[in-house]
Scaffold this motif. Structure first.
Motif, PDB file in Angstrom:
ATOM      1  N   THR A  54      -2.751   9.565   1.097  1.00 16.00           N
ATOM      2  CA  THR A  54      -2.629  10.992   1.413  1.00 16.00           C
ATOM      3  C   THR A  54      -3.969  11.698   1.213  1.00 16.00           C
ATOM      4  O   THR A  54      -4.379  12.528   2.034  1.00 16.00           O
ATOM      5  CB  THR A  54      -1.543  11.635   0.529  1.00 16.00           C
ATOM      6  OG1 THR A  54      -0.319  10.921   0.727  1.00 16.00           O
ATOM      7  CG2 THR A  54      -1.332  13.091   0.899  1.00 16.00           C
ATOM      8  N   CYS A  57       0.835  -1.205   0.000  1.00 19.60           N
ATOM      9  CA  CYS A  57       0.000   0.000   0.000  1.00 19.60           C
ATOM     10  C   CYS A  57       0.868   1.253   0.000  1.00 19.60           C
ATOM     11  O   CYS A  57       0.560   2.227  -0.686  1.00 19.60           O
ATOM     12  CB  CYS A  57      -0.944   0.000   1.202  1.00 19.60           C
ATOM     13  SG  CYS A  57      -2.266  -1.211   1.056  1.00 19.60           S
ATOM     14  N   LEU A  58       1.957   1.212   0.780  1.00 14.79           N
ATOM     15  CA  LEU A  58       2.852   2.370   0.817  1.00 14.79           C
ATOM     16  C   LEU A  58       3.551   2.550  -0.522  1.00 14.79           C
ATOM     17  O   LEU A  58       3.853   3.662  -0.946  1.00 14.79           O
ATOM     18  CB  LEU A  58       3.885   2.190   1.936  1.00 14.79           C
ATOM     19  CG  LEU A  58       3.346   2.397   3.351  1.00 14.79           C
ATOM     20  CD1 LEU A  58       4.384   1.961   4.391  1.00 14.79           C
ATOM     21  CD2 LEU A  58       2.954   3.851   3.580  1.00 14.79           C
ATOM     22  N   GLU A  59       3.782   1.438  -1.216  1.00 17.37           N
ATOM     23  CA  GLU A  59       4.477   1.501  -2.495  1.00 17.37           C
ATOM     24  C   GLU A  59       3.556   1.978  -3.615  1.00 17.37           C
ATOM     25  O   GLU A  59       3.932   2.818  -4.427  1.00 17.37           O
ATOM     26  CB  GLU A  59       5.025   0.103  -2.827  1.00 17.37           C
ATOM     27  CG  GLU A  59       5.867   0.059  -4.088  1.00 17.37           C
ATOM     28  CD  GLU A  59       6.268  -1.375  -4.458  1.00 17.37           C
ATOM     29  OE1 GLU A  59       6.823  -1.552  -5.545  1.00 17.37           O
ATOM     30  OE2 GLU A  59       5.997  -2.312  -3.658  1.00 17.37           O
ATOM     31  N   LEU A  67       1.135   8.563   7.237  1.00 16.57           N
ATOM     32  CA  LEU A  67       1.953   7.517   6.624  1.00 16.57           C
ATOM     33  C   LEU A  67       3.068   7.039   7.545  1.00 16.57           C
ATOM     34  O   LEU A  67       3.490   5.886   7.466  1.00 16.57           O
ATOM     35  CB  LEU A  67       2.547   8.024   5.305  1.00 16.57           C
ATOM     36  CG  LEU A  67       1.527   8.331   4.200  1.00 16.57           C
ATOM     37  CD1 LEU A  67       2.240   8.842   2.952  1.00 16.57           C
ATOM     38  CD2 LEU A  67       0.681   7.118   3.858  1.00 16.57           C
ATOM     39  N   ARG A  75       0.237   5.387  -2.208  1.00 17.75           N
ATOM     40  CA  ARG A  75       0.650   6.490  -1.347  1.00 17.75           C
ATOM     41  C   ARG A  75      -0.212   7.740  -1.563  1.00 17.75           C
ATOM     42  O   ARG A  75      -0.658   8.383  -0.621  1.00 17.75           O
ATOM     43  CB  ARG A  75       2.122   6.805  -1.624  1.00 17.75           C
ATOM     44  CG  ARG A  75       2.776   7.732  -0.646  1.00 17.75           C
ATOM     45  CD  ARG A  75       4.285   7.715  -0.840  1.00 17.75           C
ATOM     46  NE  ARG A  75       4.911   6.591  -0.156  1.00 17.75           N
ATOM     47  CZ  ARG A  75       5.404   6.671   1.083  1.00 17.75           C
ATOM     48  NH1 ARG A  75       5.364   7.802   1.738  1.00 17.75           N
ATOM     49  NH2 ARG A  75       5.942   5.625   1.652  1.00 17.75           N
ATOM     50  N   GLU A 134       4.568   3.279   8.159  1.00 18.38           N
ATOM     51  CA  GLU A 134       5.949   2.928   7.818  1.00 18.38           C
ATOM     52  C   GLU A 134       6.639   2.148   8.950  1.00 18.38           C
ATOM     53  O   GLU A 134       7.655   1.504   8.730  1.00 18.38           O
ATOM     54  CB  GLU A 134       6.736   4.206   7.465  1.00 18.38           C
ATOM     55  CG  GLU A 134       6.496   4.599   6.011  1.00 18.38           C
ATOM     56  CD  GLU A 134       6.777   6.056   5.706  1.00 18.38           C
ATOM     57  OE1 GLU A 134       7.052   6.831   6.641  1.00 18.38           O
ATOM     58  OE2 GLU A 134       6.690   6.414   4.510  1.00 18.38           O
TER      59      GLU A 134
END
Length: 440
Positions: free
Chosen positions: A263, A254-256, A269, A259, A273
RNA sequence: UCCUCAGUAGCUCAAUGGCAGAGCAUCCGGCUGUUAACCGGAGGGUUGUAGGUUCGAGUCCUACCUGAGGAGCCA
């Protein structure tokens, strides 16, 4: 004709003329300047229409557009520091596919709305940027979970949705008339994938689950989706390692890939992380000590007594004590399901684990090692007052080459709610089903 | 099933028991850089339903309906 593109890809066409297909999200105007904002499912972009720069009919058409009217737009892409997405579109042409009548405007404005109104208009609410972002994150979470298992040699095996009896015998089921026979909508595919695990070794299921409980909380839906892996030759430690790996993998994905959506949703975030292995693991006994401490400090109202299941306030308290998901293992067998293997060291405990998401989100995973012995399972079924006849096939699994095995269930909506930082799981699924809502 | 809270314009909300209002949305007008744009004007109401108290009820009382938050149960 100019090339057709999407708003998310529009940066590739800087200073070029393009076409877009989408809807009018909002329209601001300032005299002879119009600022229509378009959305196309991939993103949102502001157009600029200057009266002296376009044909009069283009200016008039856009000036008279209503919210959510569908359009095809032509214009030149221009990088602009003032634009949230980095680009604006200098509109040169417009074709209106369907203009929303001003006598019956789009009901969901850019202003604030109440829960009931939004839920009643869920079919239109999903168009809002925030809701679209959540649904994209949901899709990514599901894809990540499937990739995780597919890449590790698991085979997807789908259990039935129509079942003859309760899987666990505890919760309330939705009855269905099955050709004059009583059937129920499944509350878990677990028992069935124990069978396929004995065929394929490592399996998982992904599908809807139904609970007719009259739960009215931010964590409950009557229809929700679960991912359930099941492994032959697995112990509780294997189950916990797998659960930890899955959650870390999903958060990283999901972070990759999502993002920008996170936001948009307003997610912190930095909290996500931190979600890297290893996750803290505590025993039920240790959890009880923490709860006693919480009560002594006055944070928890009721004093927790060893032997009971963790209540909702207990789980919330425990999950706020960690910045990562915490795994609580080895609960008293008496509060857990009949199919859980007892701890060989302390037989009053079950070899089970619950994973609680941090920030007060509570349980997202529940799993266990399963009873491998035919005699013990038969005894447990009797103790729980379950009809042995309905579980004959399940007992068969312990009759023909029984092995230690186990798995867990992960609630998709709760994971989406946690990763997106939402107040309520009703926003995590396109059309939520709750105690008082079957429409739309 | 239990506890708590809410229901007033299309939406979000005001209104000491005393003339039912504002912002947004819609319509009309103004503005060449707006960011939930702004400024001026117009239309828009069976105050959830039924009963009661009162000279007078959106407001107080009773019942019901609808929804929300929570408990239990669970993912």
């Amino acid at each position: 004709m100019y090339p057709l593109t999407t708003i998310s890809e529009i940066g590739r066409h800087e200073s070029k003329d393009v076409r877009l297909e989408g809807w009018l999200y909002n329209l601001r105007e300032s005299g002879k300047l119009l600022f229509p904002i378009f959305r196309d499912g991939s993103g949102v972009i502001q157009g600029v229409v200057a009266k002296n720069a376009v044909r009069p009919e283009v200016f008039e058409t856009i000036k008279n557009l209503t919210q959510e009217s569908s359009v095809k737009i032509e214009g030149r892409v221009r990088a602009d520091k003032r634009a949230p997405g980095g680009y604006e579109l200098d509109v040169s042409g417009v074709e209106v596919l369907h203009r929303v009548a001003e006598s019956d405007p789009f009901p969901i404005s850019l202003k604030e709305h109440g829960v009931d109104f939004l839920m009643e208009h869920r079919h239109l609410w999903v168009r809002s940027p925030r809701q679209a972002a959540i649904l994209r994150v949901r899709a990514q979470i599901i894809k990540a979970a499937r990739d995780f298992f597919d890449e590790r040699g698991f085979t997807l095996t789908d259990p039935p949705i129509l079942t003859p009896a309760a899987c666990e015998g505890t919760t309330t089921l939705f009855p269905v008339d099955y050709f004059d026979e009583q059937a129920y909508l499944t509350q878990s595919g677990q028992l069935y994938i124990e069978a396929t695990a004995m065929s394929l070794g490592k399996v998982y299921s992904f599908g809807p689950t139904f609970r007719a409980e009259k739960s009215k909380t931010r964590r409950h839906l009557t229809e929700f989706w679960m991912v359930e892996p099941e492994l032959a030759f697995a112990t509780l430690d294997d189950i916990m390692n797998l659960a930890e790996g899955l959650i870390a993998f999903i958060v990283a994905r999901c972070l990759e890939h999502r993002r920008a959506d996170l936001t948009t949703i307003g997610r912190d975030l930095s909290a996500l992380e931190q979600i890297t292995p290893p996750f803290p693991r505590i025993t039920y006994d240790q959890a009880v000590k923490m709860l006693e401490d919480g009560h002594a400090r006055g944070v928890l109202e009721t004093k927790f007594v060893w032997g009971g299941d963790l209540g909702s306030p207990d789980e919330t308290y425990l999950s706020t004590q960690f910045t990562k998901p915490v795994m609580i293992h080895r609960y008293p067998a008496q509060v857990k399901a009949f199919y859980m293997e007892p701890d060989p060291v302390r037989s009053e405990l079950a070899l089970c684990v619950d994973m609680l998401a941090p920030e007060g989100y509570g349980e997202i995973i529940g799993g266990s090692q399963r009873v491998a012995s035919y005699e013990l399972l038969q005894q447990r079924i009797k103790e729980h007052g379950l009809p042995e006849e309905a579980f004959k096939w399940y007992l068969d699994l312990r009759k023909y080459g029984s092995v230690p095995h186990g798995g867990f269930g992960m609630g998709i909506e709760r994971v989406v709610g946690w990763i997106c930082g939402l107040e309520h799981v009703r926003e995590t699924i396109p059309f939520p089903r709750t105690l008082h809502r079957l429409y739309p």
